[in-house]
Scaffold this motif. Structure first.
Motif, short mmCIF file in Angstrom:
data_model
loop_
_atom_site.label_atom_id
_atom_site.label_comp_id
_atom_site.label_asym_id
_atom_site.label_seq_id
_atom_site.Cartn_x
_atom_site.Cartn_y
_atom_site.Cartn_z
N VAL A 14 46.82 -38.07 24.41
CA VAL A 14 45.83 -39.22 25.31
C VAL A 14 46.04 -38.40 26.64
CG1 VAL A 14 46.08 -41.09 24.38
CG2 VAL A 14 48.20 -40.57 25.45
N THR A 15 44.87 -38.61 27.41
CA THR A 15 45.01 -38.53 28.69
C THR A 15 45.68 -40.05 29.90
OG1 THR A 15 43.09 -37.04 28.49
CG2 THR A 15 43.97 -38.04 30.81
N HIS A 16 46.99 -39.69 30.32
CA HIS A 16 47.49 -40.44 31.22
C HIS A 16 46.54 -40.62 32.40
CE1 HIS A 16 50.70 -41.92 33.56
NE2 HIS A 16 49.76 -43.06 33.89
N LEU A 17 45.78 -41.77 32.85
CA LEU A 17 45.09 -42.41 34.58
C LEU A 17 46.33 -43.22 34.82
CD1 LEU A 17 41.81 -42.54 33.09
CD2 LEU A 17 42.99 -40.02 33.94
N ALA A 18 46.13 -43.00 36.08
CA ALA A 18 47.19 -43.84 37.16
C ALA A 18 45.67 -43.96 38.47
CB ALA A 18 48.05 -42.93 37.79
N LEU A 39 49.44 -36.57 27.27
CA LEU A 39 51.06 -36.74 25.99
C LEU A 39 50.18 -36.79 24.74
CD1 LEU A 39 51.56 -39.96 28.20
CD2 LEU A 39 52.68 -37.20 28.30
N TRP A 40 51.29 -36.23 23.85
CA TRP A 40 51.32 -36.73 22.35
C TRP A 40 51.52 -37.84 22.76
CZ3 TRP A 40 48.24 -33.48 20.01
CH2 TRP A 40 46.99 -32.41 20.51
N ALA A 41 50.02 -38.77 21.78
CA ALA A 41 50.90 -40.02 21.30
C ALA A 41 50.66 -40.47 19.81
CB ALA A 41 50.24 -41.01 22.49
N ALA A 42 51.70 -41.68 19.32
CA ALA A 42 51.32 -41.96 18.19
C ALA A 42 50.67 -43.29 18.69
CB ALA A 42 52.54 -42.67 17.27
N VAL A 64 50.82 -47.96 21.88
CA VAL A 64 50.86 -46.53 22.29
C VAL A 64 52.19 -45.86 22.28
CG1 VAL A 64 49.85 -44.21 23.21
CG2 VAL A 64 48.05 -46.23 22.52
N THR A 65 51.92 -44.88 21.72
CA THR A 65 54.40 -44.85 21.55
C THR A 65 54.19 -43.22 21.58
OG1 THR A 65 54.93 -46.02 19.63
CG2 THR A 65 56.53 -43.77 20.94
N VAL A 66 54.45 -42.67 23.52
CA VAL A 66 55.25 -41.29 23.52
C VAL A 66 56.40 -40.75 24.12
CG1 VAL A 66 52.49 -41.60 24.98
CG2 VAL A 66 54.65 -41.79 26.02
N ARG A 67 56.46 -39.68 23.65
CA ARG A 67 57.88 -38.91 24.17
C ARG A 67 58.27 -39.76 25.66
NH1 ARG A 67 60.02 -36.13 19.98
NH2 ARG A 67 57.81 -34.96 19.38
#
Length: 109
Positions: A14-18, A39-42, A64-67
């Motif tokens: 996933v791409t994180h956009l702020a 980020l790699w995500a579930a 969505v779960t990420v590290r």
């Protein structure tokens, strides 16, 4: 998925956009979103019940779960393929600082 995340669960990129406020030249500003990281995500579909006018209805969402660590917070956007997921809330699911869970709603573009 509290506690240990199964091997292979974080398989979606996933791409994180702020949000960033950009001056419009007339004393105001407009909000645009910029890519912060990938980020790699579930990614899991979720549902919750709610009440409106004494009637129950369902709300569809995406969990969505990420590290951790990461800078993910409410108001951000996660881009998952062609999907646009608005982050509504984040939490630490096991209280150990290893993961961040984001409760999202899918936006139609």
């Amino acid at each position: 998925m509290c506690g240990a995340i199964p091997i292979g669960a974080l398989r979606h990129l996933v791409t994180h956009l702020a949000p960033v406020s950009v001056p419009d030249g007339f004393g105001g500003a407009s909000v645009t979103f910029v890519a912060v990281d990938r980020l790699w995500a579930a990614v899991e579909e979720s549902a919750a019940g709610a009440f409106a006018d004494e009637r129950r209805f369902g709300l569809a969402g995406v969990r969505v779960t990420v590290r951790a660590p990461n800078t993910l917070k409410a108001g951000d956007i996660l881009r998952h393929g062609t999907r646009r997921l608005a982050v509504e809330a984040t939490c630490d699911p096991d209280g150990r600082g290893r993961y961040t869970r984001a409760m999202c709603r899918e936006e139609q573009t």
